[in-house]
Design an enzyme around this catalytic site. Structure first.
Site, short mmCIF file in Angstrom:
data_model
loop_
_atom_site.label_atom_id
_atom_site.label_comp_id
_atom_site.label_asym_id
_atom_site.label_seq_id
_atom_site.Cartn_x
_atom_site.Cartn_y
_atom_site.Cartn_z
N PHE A 1 -9.64 0.13 0.70
CA PHE A 1 -9.20 -0.84 1.55
C PHE A 1 -9.87 -2.19 1.25
O PHE A 1 -11.24 -2.11 0.86
CB PHE A 1 -10.03 -0.23 2.95
CG PHE A 1 -9.31 -1.16 4.01
CD1 PHE A 1 -8.23 -1.14 4.47
CD2 PHE A 1 -10.48 -2.12 4.52
CE1 PHE A 1 -7.84 -1.92 5.45
CE2 PHE A 1 -9.86 -2.93 5.43
CZ PHE A 1 -8.80 -2.82 6.24
N ASP B 1 0.91 -1.20 -0.07
CA ASP B 1 -0.08 -0.10 0.10
C ASP B 1 0.90 1.03 -0.07
O ASP B 1 1.46 1.59 -1.25
CB ASP B 1 -1.01 -0.11 1.17
CG ASP B 1 -1.79 0.82 1.49
OD1 ASP B 1 -1.72 1.94 0.94
OD2 ASP B 1 -2.94 0.68 2.07
P1 IMP Z 1 2.00 -0.65 3.78
O1 IMP Z 1 3.14 -0.71 4.89
O2 IMP Z 1 1.14 0.59 3.87
O3 IMP Z 1 2.62 -0.83 2.27
O4 IMP Z 1 0.94 -1.58 4.17
C1 IMP Z 1 1.29 -3.13 4.07
C2 IMP Z 1 0.38 -3.98 5.16
O5 IMP Z 1 -0.75 -3.11 5.51
C3 IMP Z 1 0.10 -5.02 4.40
O6 IMP Z 1 0.86 -6.14 4.51
C4 IMP Z 1 -1.53 -5.45 5.00
O7 IMP Z 1 -1.27 -6.11 6.06
C5 IMP Z 1 -1.91 -3.99 5.42
N1 IMP Z 1 -2.72 -3.51 4.57
C6 IMP Z 1 -2.45 -2.50 3.36
N2 IMP Z 1 -3.59 -2.39 2.80
C7 IMP Z 1 -4.58 -2.92 3.06
C8 IMP Z 1 -6.07 -2.96 2.76
O8 IMP Z 1 -6.40 -2.62 1.85
N3 IMP Z 1 -6.59 -4.02 3.56
C9 IMP Z 1 -6.07 -5.09 4.61
N4 IMP Z 1 -4.74 -4.62 4.93
C10 IMP Z 1 -4.04 -3.88 4.34
#
Ligand code: IMP
Length: 179
Positions: free
Chosen positions: A155, A106
């Site tokens: 999300f 994300d």
């Molecule tokens: P980042 O650090 O923002 O890239 O997010 C990574 C982690 O956040 C992922 O491994 C997921 O566990 C969680 N995550 C990110 N986006 C979502 C979503 O849309 N739904 C549920 N979990 C998410």
């Protein structure tokens, strides 16, 4: 596929499991093609990766080892930007080909933290595979080597991903329904 309700929120279908399976198989076979004479270590980033990790391994025909670590950054439907390590890699990755498997990228904060953790380790190579990517949110300047499916900046739950602890067991992917 019909909509689902988790806690206080409604989610609508986004991607069917059949399509997810095709993406998983493609990543596994692409990686195998590139590592067919090696024994890479696949490092799963828990918890959300468990379903992808399992299906990935079932599709990976070559020799490999597995390991896990746990990082968390999400609170409800928002990334906190504050990533904490809850478990370290237990396997010795010295001089090994390491491929990190992520359920979803994300903001990329989690991956950035992982790179920091691993950058001083004497690995032979380090690559990243993510099943889902939100390209409109991901603005970091490092590479994600293998991406399954790009999704909109919504999300999502299902296929291992949760909303406040629930929803990981759905085999399809659902997106938050906006009011
Ligand atoms: P980042 O650090 O923002 O890239 O997010 C990574 C982690 O956040 C992922 O491994 C997921 O566990 C969680 N995550 C990110 N986006 C979502 C979503 O849309 N739904 C549920 N979990 C998410």
């Amino acid at each position: 596929m019909s909509q689902i309700v988790i806690h206080d929120k409604t989610f609508i279908p986004l991607i069917k499991n059949e399509e997810i399976q095709k993406a998983v198989s493609k990543i596994a076979l692409t990686i195998n093609e590139q590592y067919k004479n090696e024994t890479p270590i696949f490092v799963g980033v828990l918890s959300g990766v468990f379903m992808f990790f399992s299906d990935f391994l079932k599709n990976y025909p070559g020799k490999c080892e597995v390991s896990f670590l746990k990082l968390s950054s999400y609170d409800g439907t928002q990334s906190t930007g504050n990533v904490t390590t809850e478990l370290d890699i237990s396997t010795d990755i010295t001089n090994r080909h390491v491929i990190i498997l992520e359920d979803i990228v994300d903001t990329g904060n989690t991956l950035e933290k992982l790179y920091q953790l691993l950058k001083n380790k004497p690995v032979k190579s380090l690559k990243v595979a993510s099943l889902f990517l939100k390209p409109d949110v991901f603005k970091k300047d490092f590479q994600i080597d293998y991406v399954g499916i790009c999704i909109p900046n919504k999300f999502v739950v299902g296929y291992g991903l949760d909303y406040n602890g629930l929803g990981r067991n759905y085999t399809n992917l659902y997106q938050l329904k906006e009011d």
